[in-house]
Design a protein around this motif. Sequence first.
Motif, PDB file in Angstrom:
ATOM      1  N   ALA A  39      48.954  40.991  46.334  1.00 35.60           N
ATOM      2  CA  ALA A  39      49.221  42.098  47.264  1.00 35.60           C
ATOM      3  C   ALA A  39      48.621  41.795  48.633  1.00 35.60           C
ATOM      4  O   ALA A  39      49.249  42.053  49.674  1.00 35.60           O
ATOM      5  CB  ALA A  39      48.653  43.400  46.702  1.00 35.60           C
ATOM      6  N   GLY A  40      47.408  41.214  48.655  1.00 34.82           N
ATOM      7  CA  GLY A  40      46.797  40.830  49.926  1.00 34.82           C
ATOM      8  C   GLY A  40      47.641  39.809  50.660  1.00 34.82           C
ATOM      9  O   GLY A  40      47.806  39.875  51.893  1.00 34.82           O
ATOM     10  N   GLU A  59      47.682  52.098  52.086  1.00 43.35           N
ATOM     11  CA  GLU A  59      46.612  51.218  51.615  1.00 43.35           C
ATOM     12  C   GLU A  59      46.459  51.401  50.102  1.00 43.35           C
ATOM     13  O   GLU A  59      45.809  52.347  49.652  1.00 43.35           O
ATOM     14  CB  GLU A  59      45.310  51.525  52.342  1.00 43.35           C
ATOM     15  CG  GLU A  59      45.419  51.304  53.852  1.00 43.35           C
ATOM     16  CD  GLU A  59      44.099  51.504  54.575  1.00 43.35           C
ATOM     17  OE1 GLU A  59      43.128  51.964  53.922  1.00 43.35           O
ATOM     18  OE2 GLU A  59      44.032  51.197  55.780  1.00 43.35           O
ATOM     19  N   PRO A  60      47.039  50.497  49.306  1.00 39.27           N
ATOM     20  CA  PRO A  60      47.089  50.714  47.863  1.00 39.27           C
ATOM     21  C   PRO A  60      45.864  50.197  47.125  1.00 39.27           C
ATOM     22  O   PRO A  60      45.157  49.303  47.584  1.00 39.27           O
ATOM     23  CB  PRO A  60      48.326  49.903  47.460  1.00 39.27           C
ATOM     24  CG  PRO A  60      48.306  48.742  48.409  1.00 39.27           C
ATOM     25  CD  PRO A  60      47.789  49.307  49.716  1.00 39.27           C
ATOM     26  N   ALA A 117      43.483  46.036  53.612  1.00 35.02           N
ATOM     27  CA  ALA A 117      44.126  47.320  53.311  1.00 35.02           C
ATOM     28  C   ALA A 117      44.331  47.488  51.817  1.00 35.02           C
ATOM     29  O   ALA A 117      44.565  48.596  51.326  1.00 35.02           O
ATOM     30  CB  ALA A 117      45.468  47.430  54.039  1.00 35.02           C
ATOM     31  N   VAL A 118      44.263  46.368  51.065  1.00 32.36           N
ATOM     32  CA  VAL A 118      44.428  46.381  49.614  1.00 32.36           C
ATOM     33  C   VAL A 118      43.055  46.491  48.966  1.00 32.36           C
ATOM     34  O   VAL A 118      42.160  45.696  49.253  1.00 32.36           O
ATOM     35  CB  VAL A 118      45.146  45.110  49.122  1.00 32.36           C
ATOM     36  CG1 VAL A 118      45.234  45.115  47.596  1.00 32.36           C
ATOM     37  CG2 VAL A 118      46.532  45.004  49.747  1.00 32.36           C
ATOM     38  N   THR A 119      42.903  47.449  48.060  1.00 29.36           N
ATOM     39  CA  THR A 119      41.656  47.635  47.322  1.00 29.36           C
ATOM     40  C   THR A 119      41.859  47.203  45.870  1.00 29.36           C
ATOM     41  O   THR A 119      42.830  47.615  45.228  1.00 29.36           O
ATOM     42  CB  THR A 119      41.215  49.107  47.354  1.00 29.36           C
ATOM     43  OG1 THR A 119      41.043  49.516  48.714  1.00 29.36           O
ATOM     44  CG2 THR A 119      39.910  49.297  46.585  1.00 29.36           C
ATOM     45  N   GLY A 120      40.958  46.375  45.362  1.00 31.57           N
ATOM     46  CA  GLY A 120      41.059  45.934  43.980  1.00 31.57           C
ATOM     47  C   GLY A 120      40.404  46.909  43.020  1.00 31.57           C
ATOM     48  O   GLY A 120      39.320  47.431  43.302  1.00 31.57           O
ATOM     49  N   THR A 139      57.713  46.157  46.297  1.00 33.80           N
ATOM     50  CA  THR A 139      56.945  47.406  46.389  1.00 33.80           C
ATOM     51  C   THR A 139      55.792  47.247  47.373  1.00 33.80           C
ATOM     52  O   THR A 139      55.563  48.114  48.236  1.00 33.80           O
ATOM     53  CB  THR A 139      56.410  47.791  45.002  1.00 33.80           C
ATOM     54  OG1 THR A 139      57.521  48.023  44.122  1.00 33.80           O
ATOM     55  CG2 THR A 139      55.561  49.055  45.083  1.00 33.80           C
ATOM     56  N   MET A 140      55.044  46.145  47.279  1.00 35.63           N
ATOM     57  CA  MET A 140      53.916  45.920  48.193  1.00 35.63           C
ATOM     58  C   MET A 140      54.395  45.764  49.634  1.00 35.63           C
ATOM     59  O   MET A 140      53.752  46.272  50.574  1.00 35.63           O
ATOM     60  CB  MET A 140      53.131  44.686  47.757  1.00 35.63           C
ATOM     61  CG  MET A 140      52.344  44.850  46.472  1.00 35.63           C
ATOM     62  SD  MET A 140      51.099  46.168  46.546  1.00 35.63           S
ATOM     63  CE  MET A 140      51.840  47.370  45.409  1.00 35.63           C
TER      64      MET A 140
END
Length: 469
Positions: free
Chosen positions: A407-408, A358-359, A420-423, A348-349
């Motif tokens: 994900a990163g 950007e999830p 682009a990945v936000t926690g 998925t990522m």
Amino acid sequence: MPIEFSKKLTAHDTPIPGVVLYDLPVHGDNRGWFKENWQREKMVTLGLPDFRPVQNNISFNEKAGTTRGIHAEPWDKFISVATGRIFGAWVDLREGPTFGAVFTAELDASQAIFIPRGVGNGFQTLEDCTAYTYLVNDHWSADAQGQYTFLNLADETAAIAWPIPLDQAELSDKDKNHPRLADVTPMPPKKTLVVGADGQLGKALRKLYDGDSSVEFAGRAEFDLGSDEAFSARNWKNYSTIINAAAYTAVDAAETPEGRRTAWAINVTAVARLARAAVDHNLVLVHVSSDYVFDGSAKVHTEDEAFSPLGVYGQTKAAGDAVVSVVPRHYIVRTSWVIGDGTNFVRTMASLAQRGIEPAVVNDQIGRLSFTEDIAAGIRHLLETGAEYGAYNLSNDGEPQSWADIAGDVYELSAKPRDAVTGVSTAKYFEGKAAAPRPLNSVLPLDKIQAAGFQPRHAKEALADYLAE
């Protein structure tokens, strides 16, 4: 020749793997003698397989020179002499590198020998009125004779030095006509049955055991775990091991009425059926567990931690583990965050990265990925090495990470920016959504399986390989 009294119970290995010769303590006086011919606790402690005998047979032989065999039956045997003396000859007739290996020995009432399934057994009496006893772990039947493997007593390759030449010995016509070694079809090993073979782990096991005819794969179409008929119709005598790769893993759907029923049916009721088959037929049962059997409050989750599941999925997995734990020969392989051939977090990522999305990804759940390739390899290692039965944690190695960290890594390996990945917190991510509770800490220490000789790959190495494929 008089029996030697008061020997110590002792095991002696032989050139044929699994064939073990035992000295038995015999206690005698002016009245005669007494011995413990089979004493489960002492002999299992000494290393004899706990082969669960069900039938005891005696062959009485009136004259010295009576010669019988060479027969390899589809069961294990514990052989001893009740009275008299014999020359025994055993030939490995199993598939494998030791096919044709020979071991001979003289036995009196102070000795016994364990003969595994597929090893040919023959003997010649050296005294009149000799009684030869067999303790076996399956019931004799006329149908079973079709599974025997035979070797001619006079086979030139085995070259057995019978004390009384065969032309002077008492033989049956049937034994005289058995094939030479070159014409013997080796007895195949018992099979391993993989159920749930169409899921992510099942596919990894198919790949790992590709070309191995002793491993049989069954998806739902071939073996319905919810059907009593599927269990009763299978001849379990042909199997040694069940690997249960089937599971209901829809964590959120398990909280619905329909999902709850399905989760219990697959993760508990079906597992109980497998456990019953394993107990009844003395099979090894390998069962795959989950970090969800714990609430995530501990820093690490060792194999002996008490269950504390948060949701229905975790509850059913814990119940399945409890069922499997009562099977005498079992491996519970506990995993976390499984990634394989199918829909999963990493795929998925990777898809989101390729599409430039950007999830927001959870950053307060900590654990390690478990790639099915490594889970499958770990299962095979436990089985092939005969590791101590019990529960084993099995994830990939390396520093624990959050889902956002992983994900990163996926974004970087996909040549996309890590930022682009936000926690986000679990609470924030699932706000307003119907979702099952999740353990915040899923770290499984690997000390036990590493001590058993298996080293899983580092999670980042496995992730890079997975994305490259």
